[in-house]
Design a protein around this motif. Structure first.
Motif, PDB file in Angstrom:
ATOM      1  N   UNK A 214       1.019  -0.677   0.365  1.00  7.96           N
ATOM      2  CA  UNK A 214       0.197  -0.416   0.037  1.00  7.96           C
ATOM      3  C   UNK A 214       0.961   1.281   0.253  1.00  7.96           C
ATOM      4  N   UNK A 215       1.943   1.344   0.262  1.00  9.07           N
ATOM      5  CA  UNK A 215       3.188   2.296  -0.009  1.00  9.07           C
ATOM      6  C   UNK A 215       2.791   2.605  -1.685  1.00  9.07           C
ATOM      7  N   UNK A 216       2.442   2.111  -2.651  1.00 10.59           N
ATOM      8  CA  UNK A 216       2.569   2.763  -3.595  1.00 10.59           C
ATOM      9  C   UNK A 216       1.703   3.656  -4.182  1.00 10.59           C
ATOM     10  N   UNK A 217       0.965   4.107  -2.840  1.00 14.41           N
ATOM     11  CA  UNK A 217      -0.809   5.059  -2.982  1.00 14.41           C
ATOM     12  C   UNK A 217       0.509   6.161  -3.246  1.00 14.41           C
ATOM     13  N   UNK A 218       1.553   6.372  -2.381  1.00 13.60           N
ATOM     14  CA  UNK A 218       2.375   7.931  -2.614  1.00 13.60           C
ATOM     15  C   UNK A 218       3.715   7.246  -3.962  1.00 13.60           C
ATOM     16  N   UNK A 219       3.617   8.440  -4.326  1.00 10.91           N
ATOM     17  CA  UNK A 219       4.457   8.766  -5.156  1.00 10.91           C
ATOM     18  C   UNK A 219       4.194   8.723  -6.953  1.00 10.91           C
ATOM     19  N   UNK A 220       5.565   9.073  -7.853  1.00 12.68           N
ATOM     20  CA  UNK A 220       5.108   8.414  -9.335  1.00 12.68           C
ATOM     21  C   UNK A 220       6.373   7.666  -9.505  1.00 12.68           C
ATOM     22  N   UNK A 221       6.079   7.404 -11.156  1.00 13.65           N
ATOM     23  CA  UNK A 221       7.345   6.113 -11.656  1.00 13.65           C
ATOM     24  C   UNK A 221       7.014   6.906 -13.060  1.00 13.65           C
ATOM     25  N   UNK A 264       6.621  12.144 -16.331  1.00 13.99           N
ATOM     26  CA  UNK A 264       5.945  11.218 -14.630  1.00 13.99           C
ATOM     27  C   UNK A 264       4.429  10.519 -14.772  1.00 13.99           C
ATOM     28  N   UNK A 265       4.735   9.609 -14.229  1.00 15.25           N
ATOM     29  CA  UNK A 265       3.199   8.533 -13.677  1.00 15.25           C
ATOM     30  C   UNK A 265       2.996   8.310 -12.288  1.00 15.25           C
ATOM     31  N   UNK A 266       2.328   8.976 -12.588  1.00 12.40           N
ATOM     32  CA  UNK A 266       1.081   9.021 -10.633  1.00 12.40           C
ATOM     33  C   UNK A 266       1.155   7.290 -10.196  1.00 12.40           C
ATOM     34  N   UNK A 267       1.256   7.085  -9.375  1.00 10.38           N
ATOM     35  CA  UNK A 267       1.049   5.470  -9.023  1.00 10.38           C
ATOM     36  C   UNK A 267      -0.651   5.704  -8.484  1.00 10.38           C
ATOM     37  N   UNK A 268      -1.342   6.555  -8.508  1.00  9.83           N
ATOM     38  CA  UNK A 268      -2.637   6.207  -8.104  1.00  9.83           C
ATOM     39  C   UNK A 268      -2.763   7.991  -8.734  1.00  9.83           C
ATOM     40  N   UNK A 269      -3.256   7.466  -9.908  1.00 11.12           N
ATOM     41  CA  UNK A 269      -4.191   9.275 -10.800  1.00 11.12           C
ATOM     42  C   UNK A 269      -5.001   9.648  -9.292  1.00 11.12           C
ATOM     43  N   UNK A 270      -4.288  11.290  -9.594  1.00 17.42           N
ATOM     44  CA  UNK A 270      -5.008  11.908  -8.777  1.00 17.42           C
ATOM     45  C   UNK A 270      -5.068  12.201  -7.595  1.00 17.42           C
ATOM     46  N   UNK A 271      -3.940  11.356  -7.252  1.00 19.83           N
ATOM     47  CA  UNK A 271      -3.758  11.203  -5.771  1.00 19.83           C
ATOM     48  C   UNK A 271      -2.512  10.273  -4.430  1.00 19.83           C
ATOM     49  N   UNK A 272      -1.473  10.819  -5.827  1.00 19.73           N
ATOM     50  CA  UNK A 272      -0.338  10.327  -5.449  1.00 19.73           C
ATOM     51  C   UNK A 272       0.769  11.199  -4.708  1.00 19.73           C
ATOM     52  N   UNK A 273       0.069  12.647  -3.937  1.00 21.23           N
ATOM     53  CA  UNK A 273       1.561  13.083  -3.084  1.00 21.23           C
ATOM     54  C   UNK A 273      -0.050  12.452  -1.183  1.00 21.23           C
ATOM     55  N   UNK A 274      -1.524  12.277  -1.785  1.00 17.54           N
ATOM     56  CA  UNK A 274      -2.128  11.526  -0.517  1.00 17.54           C
ATOM     57  C   UNK A 274      -2.047  10.276  -0.281  1.00 17.54           C
TER      58      UNK A 274
END
Length: 348
Positions: A214-221, A264-274
């Protein structure tokens, strides 16, 4: 070959998974392998009372300037603990005679070293040779995820704003090997069987695997990390069949080159910093960014946890804290072991 094609027959594999989970649940709580204990909440209460506040101040300032900083701080702790344990070997610089972990290919995208170095510099001025770099990593990871969690921001967790209490008392290692990082770090293309093996080797359970993913809720790749899923996945299939076809098409439009390190690709589009449970909805929809995300659906226990956390974000946040504490105990050095580095990038 798709991940599940490597699996044991379903009945045997379910039995193995259940045994692994039961064994992990029944095992006594230990502080790493040979560490001998010594971790405790508030370890620096007498020796450096402001230690956690100093680390938190630096992380909060970095997060204010750049909200994407939280993911790299969390990731540093993960990558440290899976190689030699949580003893800050990921921070050591390479030398003429040794290529260190941070220069291994899986670690080329690690970031936020400057945040850790700045915290260490302040701590050395305040409390010389007291606070380990390994503990700074653990504290910074806790603070990063706490700052990114909506529940913490709304005051629904502990009064000091921590998602969980972090144990401290680690000491720093003196060895760092790029080859070991390549060998032991989980890979984004790992299937469920490989993931379970990697986590079990660290004393971590199936639940820890599902929760810590679930740490993949944060960040980009970036595009190279998923290029194989989108094109030339196997000799017979161009796209990873475990990835939702429409999502794969959208990713291919963004990643026109396998060598595109700019997009940059958001791991969770729209909430990669939450930090929240939105990641699990994507996994259930086969829209997890990595093959290792979708792999959670290939085991009865981890799949059940995916759906549990979709339904209860509070359960996920609570369990995430517990699993972070479990991971933070892996391979620790305590007491007279290791050292307290004066600079995190250089052994004393």
């Amino acid at each position: 070959m798709a991940a599940w094609e490597h699996l044991l027959p379903r009945r045997r594999w379910f039995l193995l998974s259940s045994l692994l989970l039961a064994a992990a649940a029944a095992a006594p709580v230990v502080h790493g392998y040979g560490g001998g204990g010594g971790l405790t909440v508030g370890f620096y209460k007498e020796s450096c009372p402001q230690a956690e506040a100093i680390v938190r101040e630096g992380g909060a300032a970095a997060g204010h300037d750049d909200p994407t900083t939280t993911a790299p701080l969390l990731r540093l702790h993960f990558h440290d603990c899976f190689v030699r344990g949580c003893e800050a070997s990921v921070l050591i610089n390479s030398t003429k005679t040794n290529t260190a972990e941070k220069d291994a290919k899986p670690n080329h995208t690690l970031d936020a070293f400057g945040v850790i170095d700045a915290a260490k510099e302040k701590l050395e001025r305040k409390c010389p040779a007291v606070v380990s770099c390994a503990d700074i990593l653990a504290i910074a990871a806790r603070d990063a995820v706490s700052l990114a969690t909506k529940a913490v921001r709304q005051g629904r967790w502990s009064k000091d704003g921590n998602l969980y209490e972090v144990e401290t008392g680690r000491r720093d290692g003196r060895v760092s090997s790029a080859k070991e990082a390549v060998t032991y770090l989980p890979d984004s293309f790992d299937g469920i069987r490989r993931l379970i093996t990697r986590f079990a080797s660290k004393g971590l359970s199936l639940k820890d695997l599902a929760v810590l993913s679930g740490a993949h809720a944060l960040g980009n790749t970036h595009c190279p990390s998923i290029a194989k899923r989108l094109r030339n996945f196997t000799a017979h299939q161009n796209t990873d069949p475990t990835l939702d076809a429409s999502y794969a098409a959208a990713l291919r439009r963004r990643c026109r080159s396998a060598r595109d390190n700019t997009t940059q690709l958001e791991m969770v589009p729209g909430s990669s910093t939450t930090f929240d449970a939105a990641y699990y909805r994507l996994v259930a929809e086969r829209r997890g960014m990595f093959h290792s995300d979708e792999a959670l659906l290939r085991n009865d226990v981890t799949r059940g946890l995916v759906h549990q956390y979709m339904a209860s974000e509070e359960a996920f946040l609570r369990d995430f804290g517990a699993s972070m504490v479990n991971m933070g105990r892996v391979g620790v050095l305590t007491g007279g072991q290791g050292e307290i580095r004066r600079r995190c990038a250089i052994v004393n």
